[in-house]
Enzyme design. Structure first.
Site, mmCIF file in Angstrom:
data_model
loop_
_atom_site.group_PDB
_atom_site.id
_atom_site.type_symbol
_atom_site.label_atom_id
_atom_site.label_comp_id
_atom_site.label_asym_id
_atom_site.label_seq_id
_atom_site.Cartn_x
_atom_site.Cartn_y
_atom_site.Cartn_z
ATOM 1 N N CYS A 199 0.853 -1.384 -0.074
ATOM 2 C CA CYS A 199 -0.002 0.230 -0.185
ATOM 3 C C CYS A 199 0.732 1.229 0.001
ATOM 4 C CB CYS A 199 -1.025 0.042 1.134
ATOM 5 S SG CYS A 199 -1.889 1.493 1.320
ATOM 6 N N CYS A 222 -0.620 4.238 2.138
ATOM 7 C CA CYS A 222 -0.078 3.924 3.642
ATOM 8 C C CYS A 222 1.058 4.076 3.983
ATOM 9 C CB CYS A 222 -0.621 2.327 4.058
ATOM 10 S SG CYS A 222 -2.050 1.876 3.351
ATOM 11 N N ASP A 223 2.045 3.771 3.228
ATOM 12 C CA ASP A 223 3.642 3.559 3.597
ATOM 13 C C ASP A 223 4.551 4.395 2.776
ATOM 14 O OD1 ASP A 223 2.785 1.577 5.252
ATOM 15 O OD2 ASP A 223 3.323 0.181 4.045
#
Ligand code: NAP
Length: 346
Positions: free
Chosen positions: A145, A148-149
């Site tokens: 992701c 997300c990261d």
């Protein structure tokens, strides 16, 4: 059944942000919810995908960031504080044709429920390499992701690799160009599966290049990924490429295997919620929340939001049908009432 032999009022299946948020709302509404959390296995642990995320920087309320496992533990504790009961088992199968609904856990006796919220999430597909899974689980620079990261300091100004050739890979690669010195897409064929517009946009981005006809044979690095062992899918020739991060974007699989034939699913297996801004499914009394019904946003905060929606909708649906007082409410046929109770609740 609950301890007194009655059907449960509300069973929530899942243990990610959607499930726990639904449980917080439902328990505060005195629905006495039971959460069936799922059981640990090789590729899934209760808590869902956030259990693989070390630093969550985009969940509001945590300016310093929060560890995914910590966030899930806090959400669970919050739900339990208001009386949510939990059970760490998978639901092997369901029968939504009878009412109260039947849920069959993997080991325990069957459970009857007057309303169900399905929040079992979706799991990112992995290539299945041992070092890939190890580094993904340890926060070692392997992720599924980018949103997300990708913004984490560890990935700044590095060469980042993205595996895949679909829209997700295009999206992840373009997003990562904000942080990376270079993004290399590794695709096993000589053409993208992605939509034309997204593929063209990706190929036009000067910070992205593509390694065609290439697969990842191994992920190298002890604590953190340092390089990939690449293999030419035509010749079998192998070589190493240094990278500072690996993003695997080869699709997601919704956790709906136990629901087949019981409720409407999309061709990709996601739960269908036919009405906009509603979580009602094709079965009255069964609601969907989080990634199991969302292949578009897939964020912890959107999952939590739909968990809240599902709990409110379940509560109103039960009140509308007198479910909390009567054992069996009078329900229309599934065909005539898809979303109907919810549609009346604006
Ligand atoms: P996808 O379309 O199924 O693409 C998966 C890609 O991963 C394919 O290119 C596939 O290669 C590759 N792949 C699969 N298994 C692999 C493996 N073991 N090793 C290496 N490569 C592998 O999945 P997706 O990109 O996640 O998209 C899913 C759906 O969501 C699609 O309908 C997509 O259009 C939609 N979506 C839309 C948007 C958007 O519109 N903004 C964004 C994301 C996703 P092959 O091509 O060789 O099979």
């Amino acid at each position: 059944m609950s301890q007194d032999g009655q059907a449960e009022t509300l069973v929530i299946i899942g243990s990610g942000p959607a499930a726990w948020t639904a449980a917080v709302y439902a328990s505060r509404a005195n629905l006495d919810p039971l959460v069936i959390e799922g059981e640990p296995s090789r590729d899934m642990i209760p808590g869902g995908q956030l259990m693989y995320t070390t630093d969550i920087e985009n969940f509001p309320g945590f300016p310093e960031g929060v560890d995914g496992q910590d966030l899930m533990a806090r959400m669970k504790a919050q739900a339990e504080k208001f009386g949510t009961r939990t059970m760490m088992e998978n639901v092997a199968s369901v029968d939504f044709a009878v009412y109260p609904f039947v849920l069959r856990p993997s080991y325990s006796p069957e459970i009857r429920a007057k309303a169900v919220i399905v929040a079992t999430g979706a799991r990112a597909n992995w290539m299945g390499l041992e070092n890939e899974i190890r580094l993904a689980q340890s926060g070692g620079g392997v992720s599924a992701c980018a949103v997300c990261d990708g913004a984490l300091p560890a990935f700044r100004d590095k060469r980042l690799a993205v595996v895949g050739g679909g829209d997700s890979a295009m999206e992840e690669a373009n997003y990562l160009t904000k942080f990376a010195s270079e993004v290399v897409i590794i695709h096993r064929r000589d053409g993208f599966r992605a939509s034309k517009i997204m593929a063209e946009r990706t190929l036009a981005n000067p910070k992205i290049r593509v390694e065609w006809n290439t697969k990842v044979a191994d992920v190298l690095g002890d604590e953190f990924v340092t390089a990939l062992l690449l293999e030419d899918t035509n010749t079998g020739e192998r070589r190493e490429m240094e990278v500072g991060g690996l993003f695997v974007a080869i699709g997601h699989t919704p956790n709906t295997g136990f629901l087949k034939g019981q409720v409407e699913l999309t061709p990709h297996g996601y739960l269908v919620a036919p009405y906009a801004w509603r979580t009602a499914t094709s079965v009255p009394g069964v609601f969907a929340a989080g990634d199991v019904m969302d292949d578009y946003y897939r964020q912890a905060i959107t999952a939590a939001g739909t968990g809240c929606m599902a709990a409110l909708e379940a509560e109103r649906w039960m009140a509308h049908h007198g479910v909390t007082e009567a054992e069996s409410p009078v329900l229309e046929t599934a065909e005539s009432s898809i979303g109907h109770p919810a549609a009346q609740m604006a």
